[in-house]
Write an enzyme that holds these catalytic residues in place. Structure first.
Site, PDB file in Angstrom:
ATOM      1  N   ASP A  22      38.240  47.160  29.552  1.00 16.49           N
ATOM      2  CA  ASP A  22      37.555  47.425  28.259  1.00 16.49           C
ATOM      3  C   ASP A  22      38.173  48.050  27.019  1.00 16.49           C
ATOM      4  OD1 ASP A  22      35.826  45.922  29.796  1.00 16.49           O
ATOM      5  OD2 ASP A  22      34.050  47.247  29.462  1.00 16.49           O
ATOM      6  N   CYS A  45      35.483  41.241  33.304  1.00 12.72           N
ATOM      7  CA  CYS A  45      36.438  41.778  34.296  1.00 12.72           C
ATOM      8  C   CYS A  45      36.900  40.630  35.424  1.00 12.72           C
ATOM      9  CB  CYS A  45      35.808  43.051  34.973  1.00 12.72           C
ATOM     10  SG  CYS A  45      35.190  44.116  33.542  1.00 12.72           S
ATOM     11  N   LYS A  68      40.683  49.709  40.351  1.00 13.96           N
ATOM     12  CA  LYS A  68      39.461  48.863  40.382  1.00 13.96           C
ATOM     13  C   LYS A  68      39.976  47.267  40.525  1.00 13.96           C
ATOM     14  CE  LYS A  68      36.365  46.498  37.095  1.00 13.96           C
ATOM     15  NZ  LYS A  68      35.688  46.313  35.711  1.00 13.96           N
ATOM     16  N   HIS A  75      37.802  44.317  42.005  1.00 10.80           N
ATOM     17  CA  HIS A  75      36.726  43.341  41.318  1.00 10.80           C
ATOM     18  C   HIS A  75      37.014  42.072  41.618  1.00 10.80           C
ATOM     19  CE1 HIS A  75      33.662  43.711  38.062  1.00 10.80           C
ATOM     20  NE2 HIS A  75      33.109  43.287  39.135  1.00 10.80           N
ATOM     21  N   SER A 113      33.296  47.577  39.409  1.00  5.65           N
ATOM     22  CA  SER A 113      33.058  48.345  37.840  1.00  5.65           C
ATOM     23  C   SER A 113      32.564  49.780  38.443  1.00  5.65           C
ATOM     24  CB  SER A 113      32.355  47.633  37.273  1.00  5.65           C
ATOM     25  OG  SER A 113      33.238  46.607  36.751  1.00  5.65           O
ATOM     26  N   ASP A 167      42.008  44.369  30.462  1.00  3.97           N
ATOM     27  CA  ASP A 167      41.412  43.070  31.053  1.00  3.97           C
ATOM     28  C   ASP A 167      40.640  42.291  29.989  1.00  3.97           C
ATOM     29  OD1 ASP A 167      39.291  44.920  30.827  1.00  3.97           O
ATOM     30  OD2 ASP A 167      38.487  44.274  32.821  1.00  3.97           O
ATOM     31  N   ASN A 168      40.132  42.845  28.910  1.00  7.61           N
ATOM     32  CA  ASN A 168      39.592  42.068  27.956  1.00  7.61           C
ATOM     33  C   ASN A 168      39.413  43.083  26.898  1.00  7.61           C
ATOM     34  OD1 ASN A 168      37.249  42.515  30.478  1.00  7.61           O
ATOM     35  ND2 ASN A 168      36.786  43.542  28.764  1.00  7.61           N
ATOM     36  N   LYS A 208      34.300  42.280  23.790  1.00 11.67           N
ATOM     37  CA  LYS A 208      34.042  41.661  25.229  1.00 11.67           C
ATOM     38  C   LYS A 208      32.849  40.765  25.297  1.00 11.67           C
ATOM     39  CE  LYS A 208      32.725  43.695  29.668  1.00 11.67           C
ATOM     40  NZ  LYS A 208      32.623  44.929  30.574  1.00 11.67           N
TER      41      LYS A 208
END
Length: 473
Positions: free
Chosen positions: A46, A85, A149, A151, A174, A280-281, A301
């Protein structure tokens, strides 16, 4: 004494030669003449486009990542393949649009509704039949490690150790999900770790992995939970940043990344290690001051505006990548898959579609190098929402709910009409020029139709012809 003198002289010469060999060994290792490069991929969670000093952060100080950019290359038009994610991480590790591997959107366990991310105890995960980037690198003799992480499924059959990684330490989803656990290998080793300790723990594990594998080529995937909420830092870092607690977290993250980079230098590995840093975003705007910024990009996001999917990317490999270089060509995290395979001289799978393109010409700043992508598709879940070709981006018809930064609103199905943006002059997507360029709109709509046929589009009820199944327990 006269008889012993030659032997003593011989021993002295041998001793000097041993000293010279010992002194030369680190230099040879630093050059890496006898082995392929190490690869370190660092993924933040994020982090916004404008949250680093080298990308324009006005209050947050990131000296180590800024220095990394000064020693390597910074991308201006680099994309995650999703705005949240799970699908983003699936794309990075498979080189495919998440819709192709059926992780764009899945049903949440025990829920009739679908979700764009996996939750704890989900029956889904990255299909073990997928060939991950770790497996590609492992095929060339790399030691492979994952810290952080994951996920992509928390059941044992979906964990990193089943997807090509020799070792794993981290949180399988997360840091706002429960139960919050550290897993080592495939076993839970700690419950409810303090949020403030997570980045430090990941750093210590990464340093240990590098030291353990310093004498062989290695691939380390370090995926921080920071700065995803909830955010926290050790007491010594609180109040240090002019950017508030969020700034403290990013500055602490920058410090920890610096510790890993220092380890590479200390072990004489920096010259022959390709380091890649990205996110990741985009930033989680609805978290207010606990979320980041994407200025001058629009939104964050959860959306398919630029702020949701265009992310920072810094790469360094002193042996190959020119220092202080900037790449303004379109590239994506999916491109790391074929590019790292090429660098490692590994073979790509031939029995499946890989969406990523090799971008080594861009990485090495080859004169005249251009993006290999004729189009890039922005999906929100399994709904096609936009397409970019060159400087042009066509935002397709969406709804208010789909572009609300991953939150709930009133009148969610209010339509948002199509827009056309020239990202070269309007990266903030402020002015639609759709009516001025009907031929461009038609061309981008044709590209969108191609994507629907290939990958599907839930908005129109289209199932893609070339999608592969998600992993299921």
């Amino acid at each position: 004494m006269q008889i012993a003198q030659p032997a003593q002289t011989t021993r002295s010469v041998l001793f000097v030669l041993l000293l010279l060999c010992a002194a030369a060994a680190p230099t040879a290792r630093a050059r890496g003449a006898d082995r392929p490069p190490n690869v370190l991929v660092i993924l933040s969670d994020d982090l916004g486009y404008a949250d680093l000093g080298c990308y324009g952060a006005p209050q947050i100080k990131t000296p180590r990542l800024d220095r990394l950019a000064g020693e390597g290359m910074r991308f201006t038009d680099f994309y995650a393949a999703a705005n949240v994610c799970t699908p983003s991480r699936a794309a990075l590790l498979t080189g495919c649009y998440p819709q192709r591997v059926s992780l764009g959107e899945v049903k949440r366990a025990g829920d009739a509704n679908s979700s764009r991310v996996l939750y704890s105890n989900s029956p889904y995960g990255l299909n073990p039949d997928e060939i991950t980037l770790a497996e590609i690198m492992k095929s060339r003799g790399y030691a492979t490690g994952m810290v952080g992480k994951w996920h992509l499924g928390d059941a044992k059959e979906f964990l990193p150790t089943r997807q090509g990684f020799d070792s794993y330490f981290g949180i399988p989803y997360s840091n706002d999900m429960t139960p919050l656990v550290f897993i080592r290998g495939e076993e839970v080793v700690e419950r409810d770790p303090p949020q403030a300790s997570i980045a430090d723990r990941y750093t210590e594990e990464s340093i240990a992995f590098i030291k353990k594998n310093r004498d062989k080529p290695f691939f380390l995937y370090l995926a921080h939970n920071a700065p995803h909420t909830p955010i926290d830092v050790p007491p010594a870092w609180r109040g240090k940043s002019a950017g508030g607690l969020y700034g403290d977290v990013v500055e602490h993250l920058d410090h920890n990344i610096g510790r890993v980079l220092d380890t590479l230098a200390d072990e004489k590995l920096a010259e022959n290690t390709l380091v890649i840093f990205t996110s990741d975003n985009g930033p989680w705007h609805i978290r207010g001051e606990q979320g980041g910024n994407a200025t001058p990009l629009r939104a964050g996001k959860g959306t398919t505006y630029e702020g949701g999917m265009r992310v920072p990317c810094i790469v360094r490999w002193p042996a190959k990548i020119p220092a202080a270089s900037v790449c303004r060509e379109l590239a994506t995290q999916m491109d790391l898959y074929p590019s790292l395979a090429a660098i490692a001289e590994a073979k790509l799978p031939t029995d499946r579609i890989i969406d990523g393109k090799e971008i080594t010409d861009l990485l090495f700043a080859k004169p005249g190098a251009k993006s290999p992508h004729d189009a890039f598709f922005y999906y929100s879940g399994n709904r096609l929402s936009a397409v970019r070709a060159g400087e042009w981006k066509l935002k397709l018809r969406t709804t208010l709910q789909e572009e609300t930064e991953y939150g709930k609103i009133d009148n969610p199905q209010t339509p948002i009409e199509p827009k056309l943006y020239n990202l070269l002059v309007d990266p903030g997507e402020q002015k639609s020029v759709l009516k001025d360029h009907p031929e461009i709109v038609a061309r981008l709509n044709d590209l969108a139709a191609r994507a629907r046929e290939d990958l599907g589009d839930a908005r129109m009820g289209v199932v893609g012809k070339n999608v592969r199944p998600v992993g299921e327990r």
